[in-house]
Design an enzyme around this catalytic site. Structure first.
Site, PDB file in Angstrom:
ATOM      1  N   HIS A 250      60.812   9.668  38.567  1.00 19.69           N
ATOM      2  CA  HIS A 250      60.466  10.861  37.970  1.00 19.69           C
ATOM      3  C   HIS A 250      62.481  11.987  37.567  1.00 19.69           C
ATOM      4  O   HIS A 250      62.251  12.690  37.559  1.00 19.69           O
ATOM      5  CB  HIS A 250      59.656  11.772  38.423  1.00 19.69           C
ATOM      6  CG  HIS A 250      58.925  11.612  38.164  1.00 19.69           C
ATOM      7  ND1 HIS A 250      57.452  11.512  38.297  1.00 19.69           N
ATOM      8  CD2 HIS A 250      58.226  10.270  37.809  1.00 19.69           C
ATOM      9  CE1 HIS A 250      56.313  11.446  38.719  1.00 19.69           C
ATOM     10  NE2 HIS A 250      56.542   9.934  37.655  1.00 19.69           N
TER      11      HIS A 250
ATOM     12  N   GLN B 222      47.558  -0.166  40.883  1.00 19.71           N
ATOM     13  CA  GLN B 222      48.578  -0.848  39.797  1.00 19.71           C
ATOM     14  C   GLN B 222      49.267  -2.010  40.278  1.00 19.71           C
ATOM     15  O   GLN B 222      49.975  -3.066  39.906  1.00 19.71           O
ATOM     16  CB  GLN B 222      49.289  -0.065  38.788  1.00 19.71           C
ATOM     17  CG  GLN B 222      47.812   0.677  37.553  1.00 19.71           C
ATOM     18  CD  GLN B 222      48.422   2.138  37.357  1.00 19.71           C
ATOM     19  OE1 GLN B 222      49.592   2.785  38.260  1.00 19.71           O
ATOM     20  NE2 GLN B 222      47.484   2.347  36.394  1.00 19.71           N
TER      21      GLN B 222
ATOM     22  N   ALA C  83      59.163  15.757  41.515  1.00 22.27           N
ATOM     23  CA  ALA C  83      57.354  16.391  40.975  1.00 22.27           C
ATOM     24  C   ALA C  83      57.283  16.624  39.209  1.00 22.27           C
ATOM     25  O   ALA C  83      58.336  16.638  38.656  1.00 22.27           O
ATOM     26  CB  ALA C  83      57.126  17.427  41.757  1.00 22.27           C
TER      27      ALA C  83
ATOM     28  N   GLU D 204      58.678   5.379  38.178  1.00 19.93           N
ATOM     29  CA  GLU D 204      58.172   6.025  36.948  1.00 19.93           C
ATOM     30  C   GLU D 204      59.657   6.511  36.543  1.00 19.93           C
ATOM     31  O   GLU D 204      60.240   7.757  37.568  1.00 19.93           O
ATOM     32  CB  GLU D 204      57.452   6.846  36.423  1.00 19.93           C
ATOM     33  CG  GLU D 204      55.550   6.084  36.794  1.00 19.93           C
ATOM     34  CD  GLU D 204      55.303   6.982  36.637  1.00 19.93           C
ATOM     35  OE1 GLU D 204      53.504   6.855  35.798  1.00 19.93           O
ATOM     36  OE2 GLU D 204      54.380   8.501  37.071  1.00 19.93           O
TER      37      GLU D 204
END
Length: 602
Positions: free
Chosen positions: A478, A214, A445, A499
């Site tokens: 995250h 990606q 995580a 993300e």
């Protein structure tokens, strides 16, 4: 890492110390050399309190550094043994460095699992020739390569058996200083999901096929071609790179890298182990090694304290105070106080994903505001007691000019949770000016042990306070609040992958005052000059798919703050973005996983 399918290729988509004993150890053996272990702290513990004996420099590299000789038998069997142990050990304790002496090796397939580094011991990649492959695939995860983390390849020349080498990795898996005499395939068998990755100072004679990858960042390299792009392919200083064309296809191409300095590496000079320190380059393009001996300086291993797991932070700091550098051999190190780097030019180099765990809420490593520190090749794993920070480059208020000799942070990775409960308020803080962050993955995580919105709480990923900081290959994911906060002037980022945290329980949990969600990349309102190229943020709010994220990027709306080639993506409609940067850019919508892009801002 994204977990949704992408298109198939068919749609194309220091004082002197005692001399090292490594000379004898480096002699040719009849089989791979499994180096022995000696107690690193024995000299200190046996010394009188009033007059501590100097810690020795050099020494053996411990049991998890395996050195191979071209004349050895059983190499493939040893490679296979390590791979069987590490293939699916995503949160295991094994750590390995596989080192190959200069020469030619025939018929090898070195499959790399977790926490495994492979490297040649020549001064040039071409000094160590492998007629064979260094392979990463995703059979352990049903063809999904999005969790192929924490492995590396460096300083080898490969002639792949099939003509193409497979390197299907995700984050924290650098491919440095490699010469592939053929093509390079970045996708797993079957072209399953993939979300990497990073190449630097490498030459691929054939074409690179990212296929289902990606996003990817390639720096100061040479490629024979590039097959396709999915969301975000970024190049700086790459000979043969595709032309700038974002967003269709999504190539972001800079002719040069403004400042770079390659990662230090271990090599053999005859029978003597040394560490090479590449020189700083400006407006860099292509490899450092393609036309003769690389430029830089070299240190004998006798100027390094060779650390083994079990050593105390006090001993590491005593070695630094003595004027030694640090070589962290593979394993896990518990720290009850920070490693404190105070001397200009100090090198802290890890092998085989050496892992630092700060206990009782301490910071793992701090540096003074001095020139030329090199931090490279290790993982910091947050402990169960909250640390306010995990890595600090320079003290608060650092202001010295390091433009001629910056600190570099390279392949230094940070993890909060996953291998166990971990907490940290801010993972990495950069206070020193002119610091170069060259490839990092800072990860709260989203799976593993000790994972939950409050269980592995970590509000901020990276905070940059220093002026003139450059990031090349920034992966930060995250965090509960901002992933990146940038307060320094004249900062620059080339490639950013992010993300937002999957596990936000509801909209209220991420509410930022009147703003919906915390931007992935936030430039402070006080900043007047900043620039970024090829930055992407994804959301996958699977706990509450109704969550709305106002934007991926937030910055002062001023002419000196510039962005090029931005994108946000909603993965399968699990949450949505209203804008890309500030109030600019179309919202994501539906479940189509199509990026919303901004080519230039403002």
């Amino acid at each position: 890492m994204p977990h949704l399918p992408t298109d198939s290729p068919d749609s194309v988509r220091s004082p002197p110390a005692r001399r090292s004993v490594l000379g004898a150890m480096a002699a040719t053996a009849a089989a791979p050399t499994l180096l022995g272990l000696s107690s690193p702290a024995s000299a200190a513990s046996a010394a009188p309190v009033a007059q501590p004996r100097a810690l020795p420099g050099g020494g053996d590299l411990g049991p998890n550094v395996i050195v191979f000789d071209p004349s050895a038998s059983g190499i493939q069997a040893k490679l296979d043994e390590v791979f069987r142990q590490q293939e699916s050990a995503q949160f295991g304790t094994g750590r390995y460095a596989l080192l190959f002496k200069p020469g030619t090796y025939n018929g090898l397939n070195a499959q790399l699992g977790f926490y495994t580094s492979i490297a040649g011991l020549g001064l040039s990649p071409d000094d160590t020739a492998v007629n064979g492959d260094v392979t990463v695939d995703a059979g352990w995860f049903n063809g999904n390569a999005t969790q192929n983390f924490w492995r590396s390849a460096e300083n080898l020349a490969l002639t792949p058996v099939s003509g193409t080498n497979r390197w299907a990795v995700a984050q924290a898996a650098p491919f440095r200083r490699m010469h592939v005499k053929g093509g390079l395939n970045l996708a797993p068998t079957g072209y399953g999901w993939a979300s990497g990755g990073y190449i630097a100072d490498s030459r691929i004679d054939g074409s690179v096929g990212p296929y289902s990858q990606q996003q990817w960042y390639t720096r100061d390299s040479s490629v024979g071609g590039w097959a396709n792009a999915v969301w975000n392919m970024v190049f700086s200083g790459v000979q043969g790179a595709p032309a700038q064309s974002f967003p269709n296809p999504p190539y972001t191409t800079l002719d040069t890298t403004p400042v770079s300095r390659e990662k230090p590496f271990l090599y053999l000079n005859g029978s003597e182990y040394r560490v090479f320190l590449p020189e700083r380059r400006t407006n860099a393009r292509g490899t450092t090694w393609g036309s003769g001996t690389p430029r830089g300086t070299s240190l004998p291993l006798t100027q390094f304290y060779v650390a083994k797991p079990g050593v105390t932070a006090a001993t590491l700091n005593a070695a630094l105070t003595q004027g030694l550098h640090l070589l962290l051999t593979p394993g896990i190190y518990h720290l009850d106080q920070p490693i404190q780097v105070n001397r200009a030019g100090t090198v802290v180099l890890g092998l085989g994903y050496a892992t630092l765990i700060p206990d009782n809420g301490v910071t793992a490593l701090r540096t003074a505001d001095v020139d030329g520190v090199r931090l490279a090749g290790f993982l910091i794993d947050a402990g169960p007691v909250n640390s306010s920070t995990l890595l600090e480059v320079g003290p608060t208020g650092a202001s010295a000019n390091h433009s001629a000799n910056p600190t570099t942070v390279q392949d230094v990775f940070i993890r909060i949770g996953g291998a166990g409960a971990g907490k940290a308020t801010t993972s990495m803080v950069i206070n020193s000016r002119h610091t170069i962050i060259d490839h990092t993955w800072v990860w709260r995580a989203d799976h593993g042990t000790g994972v939950g919105w409050e269980t592995n709480r970590a509000d901020y990923g990276i905070r940059v306070n220093g002026d003139d900081v450059l990031a090349t290959g920034l992966f930060v994911e995250h965090f509960n609040k901002y992933d990146v906060q940038w307060y320094g002037q004249r900062g620059r980022t080339i490639f950013f992958q992010n993300e937002k945290a999957y596990d936000a329980p509801n909209q209220a949990a991420i509410q930022n005052g009147s703003v919906k969600g915390y931007a992935a990349y936030k430039v402070a309102d006080s900043v007047t000059t900043h620039e970024g190229w090829g930055l992407g943020s994804y959301c996958y709010y699977n706990v509450d798919p109704t969550i709305v994220q106002h934007n991926g990027f937030a910055a002062p709306n001023t002419p000196g703050v510039k962005f090029h080639d931005l994108l946000v993506v909603s993965l399968g409609g699990q949450g949505q973005y209203e804008h890309v940067v500030n109030e600019t850019g179309a919202p994501t919508s539906g479940t189509s996983t199509v990026p919303s892009t901004v080519v230039s801002y403002p």
